[in-house]
Design an enzyme around this catalytic site. Structure first.
Site, PDB file in Angstrom:
ATOM      1  N   GLU A  14      10.823   8.246  -1.182  1.00  9.66           N
ATOM      2  CA  GLU A  14      10.793   6.792  -1.348  1.00  9.66           C
ATOM      3  C   GLU A  14      11.423   6.329  -2.660  1.00  9.66           C
ATOM      4  O   GLU A  14      11.723   5.155  -2.822  1.00  9.66           O
ATOM      5  CB  GLU A  14       9.349   6.307  -1.253  1.00  9.66           C
ATOM      6  CG  GLU A  14       8.715   6.606   0.092  1.00  9.66           C
ATOM      7  CD  GLU A  14       7.209   6.461   0.104  1.00  9.66           C
ATOM      8  OE1 GLU A  14       6.605   6.870   1.098  1.00  9.66           O
ATOM      9  OE2 GLU A  14       6.642   5.959  -0.870  1.00  9.66           O
ATOM     10  N   ASP A 200       5.114   6.373  11.992  1.00  7.24           N
ATOM     11  CA  ASP A 200       4.362   6.905  13.134  1.00  7.24           C
ATOM     12  C   ASP A 200       3.466   5.794  13.666  1.00  7.24           C
ATOM     13  O   ASP A 200       3.374   4.716  13.092  1.00  7.24           O
ATOM     14  CB  ASP A 200       3.548   8.142  12.735  1.00  7.24           C
ATOM     15  CG  ASP A 200       2.505   7.829  11.674  1.00  7.24           C
ATOM     16  OD1 ASP A 200       1.376   7.481  12.070  1.00  7.24           O
ATOM     17  OD2 ASP A 200       2.806   7.929  10.470  1.00  7.24           O
TER      18      ASP A 200
END
Length: 232
Positions: A14, A200
């Site tokens: 990230e 997810d």
């Protein structure tokens, strides 16, 4: 002099792209966290990786405010989708953040409510929300939703729990840091926004797709931050 922008990610994926784009970066280590201070797109920024969980996120955010004097905080990363309309790769921009594992219900408090405190739902800054939405629109083909981000020191992978979070806590997605960042920013009067890319469905399938989509989701989050920083 433009005010310093604090940018936090929870994992290496990230922050790597942001670090690669920085100029004149100097690294300072505080409480075991590396803070890279420099410029990005000509703007003064501090980029760091908080680590996983609410304590790591809270400590990192307070140091950004106390030690580096940031004027706003952007938190980016991945999350599990809770809202039934969200799919992998979609973006959630925080309307507010709530700790789903704050549970004092035996004493009569609703789940997520922090006892003896006026505020338990920490609202993101309206102008930062709008800028994040603009960034998503500019990228094109990105499904973006403004909604509540739920945080807790748990990896959620249970369909029934996901349904409960949506129906009873009005969550859009679930992760492990955002609400800690939000509460620290609220306590210090610093504007913030949390931007999460869905890696997810928080439904038990994460073992099959989490690693695969983390990289792609992180790239999408980076593109949004890149757009935002240029306009702050």
């Amino acid at each position: 002099m433009p005010e310093m922008i604090g940018i936090i990610g929870a994992m290496d994926e990230e922050v790597e792209l942001l670090l690669a784009g920085m100029e004149g970066a100097e690294t300072v280590t505080k409480a075991g966290v590396k803070y890279a201070r420099g410029t990005y797109r000509g703007k003064p920024v501090i980029v760091c990786k908080s680590g996983v969980g609410k304590v790591n996120a809270a400590v990192t955010t307070q140091i950004l405010i106390d030690q580096f004097g940031v004027g706003k905080v952007l938190f980016t990363g991945v999350a599990g989708a809770v809202h039934p309309e969200l799919n992998i790769g979609d973006i959630v921009i925080s309307s507010d953040c709530v700790q789903h594992d704050m549970d004092v219900s035996p004493l009569g408090y609703a789940r997520g409510v922090i006892p003896y405190q006026e505020v338990s739902e920490f609202k993101a800054d309206a102008s930062l929300i709008a800028l994040a939405q603009e960034a998503c629109q500019a990228l094109g083909e990105v499904n973006c939703k403004v909604g509540r981000i739920l945080s807790g020191d748990q990896f959620i992978a249970n369909v029934d729990q996901v349904s409960w979070f949506y129906e009873h806590m009005e969550g859009a997605c679930v992760e492990m840091e955002g609400s800690a960042v939000a509460q620290v920013c609220y306590m210090n009067g610093v504007p913030f926004v949390v931007i999460r890319s869905m890696s997810d469905k928080a439904d038990g399938s994460a073992h099959a797709n989490f690693a695969e989509f983390t990289v792609a989701s992180s790239r999408r989050s980076h593109a949004i931050l890149d757009y935002m920083v240029q306009r702050l």
